[in-house]
Write a protein that holds these residues in place. Structure first.
Motif, PDB file in Angstrom:
ATOM      1  N   PHE A  16       0.850  -1.185   0.000  1.00 52.24           N
ATOM      2  CA  PHE A  16       0.000   0.000   0.000  1.00 52.24           C
ATOM      3  C   PHE A  16       0.889   1.239   0.000  1.00 52.24           C
ATOM      4  CE2 PHE A  16      -2.269   3.402   2.198  1.00 52.24           C
ATOM      5  CZ  PHE A  16      -3.473   3.400   1.532  1.00 52.24           C
ATOM      6  N   LEU A  17       0.582   2.189  -0.887  1.00 52.27           N
ATOM      7  CA  LEU A  17       1.313   3.455  -0.955  1.00 52.27           C
ATOM      8  C   LEU A  17       0.311   4.592  -0.886  1.00 52.27           C
ATOM      9  CD1 LEU A  17       3.860   5.180  -1.428  1.00 52.27           C
ATOM     10  CD2 LEU A  17       3.427   4.910  -3.887  1.00 52.27           C
ATOM     11  N   ASP A  18       0.523   5.509   0.043  1.00 49.28           N
ATOM     12  CA  ASP A  18      -0.306   6.705   0.173  1.00 49.28           C
ATOM     13  C   ASP A  18       0.535   7.902  -0.262  1.00 49.28           C
ATOM     14  OD1 ASP A  18      -1.988   8.792   0.853  1.00 49.28           O
ATOM     15  OD2 ASP A  18      -2.175   8.235   2.967  1.00 49.28           O
ATOM     16  N   ALA A  19       0.274   8.399  -1.458  1.00 57.54           N
ATOM     17  CA  ALA A  19       0.960   9.584  -1.968  1.00 57.54           C
ATOM     18  C   ALA A  19       0.238  10.814  -1.432  1.00 57.54           C
ATOM     19  CB  ALA A  19       0.947   9.581  -3.488  1.00 57.54           C
ATOM     20  N   GLU A  29      -3.493   3.138   9.552  1.00 58.50           N
ATOM     21  CA  GLU A  29      -4.694   2.297   9.521  1.00 58.50           C
ATOM     22  C   GLU A  29      -4.528   1.105   8.580  1.00 58.50           C
ATOM     23  OE1 GLU A  29      -7.358   2.493  11.551  1.00 58.50           O
ATOM     24  OE2 GLU A  29      -6.178   4.076  12.491  1.00 58.50           O
ATOM     25  N   MET A  30      -3.747   1.237   7.549  1.00 59.61           N
ATOM     26  CA  MET A  30      -3.583   0.187   6.544  1.00 59.61           C
ATOM     27  C   MET A  30      -2.589  -0.891   6.951  1.00 59.61           C
ATOM     28  SD  MET A  30      -5.673   0.693   4.056  1.00 59.61           S
ATOM     29  CE  MET A  30      -6.862   1.148   5.298  1.00 59.61           C
ATOM     30  N   LYS A  31      -1.849  -0.668   8.026  1.00 58.79           N
ATOM     31  CA  LYS A  31      -0.849  -1.652   8.469  1.00 58.79           C
ATOM     32  C   LYS A  31      -1.446  -3.013   8.776  1.00 58.79           C
ATOM     33  CE  LYS A  31       2.569   1.559  10.223  1.00 58.79           C
ATOM     34  NZ  LYS A  31       3.247   2.109  11.409  1.00 58.79           N
ATOM     35  N   SER A  32      -2.676  -3.045   9.224  1.00 58.66           N
ATOM     36  CA  SER A  32      -3.287  -4.337   9.552  1.00 58.66           C
ATOM     37  C   SER A  32      -3.868  -5.035   8.321  1.00 58.66           C
ATOM     38  CB  SER A  32      -4.377  -4.146  10.612  1.00 58.66           C
ATOM     39  OG  SER A  32      -5.424  -3.340  10.110  1.00 58.66           O
ATOM     40  N   HIS A  33      -3.898  -4.367   7.185  1.00 54.34           N
ATOM     41  CA  HIS A  33      -4.484  -4.931   5.966  1.00 54.34           C
ATOM     42  C   HIS A  33      -3.440  -5.307   4.905  1.00 54.34           C
ATOM     43  CE1 HIS A  33      -8.511  -3.828   7.292  1.00 54.34           C
ATOM     44  NE2 HIS A  33      -8.011  -2.672   7.640  1.00 54.34           N
ATOM     45  N   PHE A  34      -2.257  -4.748   5.020  1.00 52.29           N
ATOM     46  CA  PHE A  34      -1.235  -4.961   3.999  1.00 52.29           C
ATOM     47  C   PHE A  34       0.067  -5.412   4.630  1.00 52.29           C
ATOM     48  CE2 PHE A  34      -4.209  -2.033   2.077  1.00 52.29           C
ATOM     49  CZ  PHE A  34      -4.296  -2.493   0.777  1.00 52.29           C
ATOM     50  N   GLY A  35       0.841  -6.185   3.879  1.00 58.40           N
ATOM     51  CA  GLY A  35       2.120  -6.652   4.363  1.00 58.40           C
ATOM     52  C   GLY A  35       3.182  -5.560   4.365  1.00 58.40           C
ATOM     53  N   GLU A  36       3.012  -4.574   3.500  1.00 57.98           N
ATOM     54  CA  GLU A  36       3.980  -3.496   3.378  1.00 57.98           C
ATOM     55  C   GLU A  36       3.227  -2.198   3.113  1.00 57.98           C
ATOM     56  OE1 GLU A  36       7.673  -2.336   0.399  1.00 57.98           O
ATOM     57  OE2 GLU A  36       6.998  -4.421   0.485  1.00 57.98           O
TER      58      GLU A  36
END
Length: 71
Positions: free
Chosen positions: A45-48, A58-65
């Motif tokens: 996941f990348l948030d630009a 928040e995305m740490k629990s949904h994505f490996g990186e």
């Protein structure tokens, strides 16, 4: 152009930023979180333009990186 100090990045001094200390990330990003959960998206996941990284956290629990950047 004003000074880009703490006041600027916390929604004061003519800034278009919100006061990030007062934001509930689960409420603010509920549509994104719902989208991710329903589709069982995984991987990276990348948030630009992540500002203070609330969505990245928040995305740490949904994505490996997860990564975020902002200028």
């Amino acid at each position: 152009m004003g000074d880009f100090d703490k006041d600027y990045f916390h929604g004061r001094k003519g800034s278009n930023y919100s006061d990030y200390g007062k934001i509930d990330p689960i409420k603010k990003f509920r549509n994104v979180i719902s989208f991710i959960r329903k589709r069982k998206v995984s991987g990276r996941f990348l948030d630009a333009g992540c500002a203070f990284g609330l969505l990245v956290n928040e995305m740490k629990s949904h994505f490996g990186e997860v990564h975020g950047f902002d200028i």
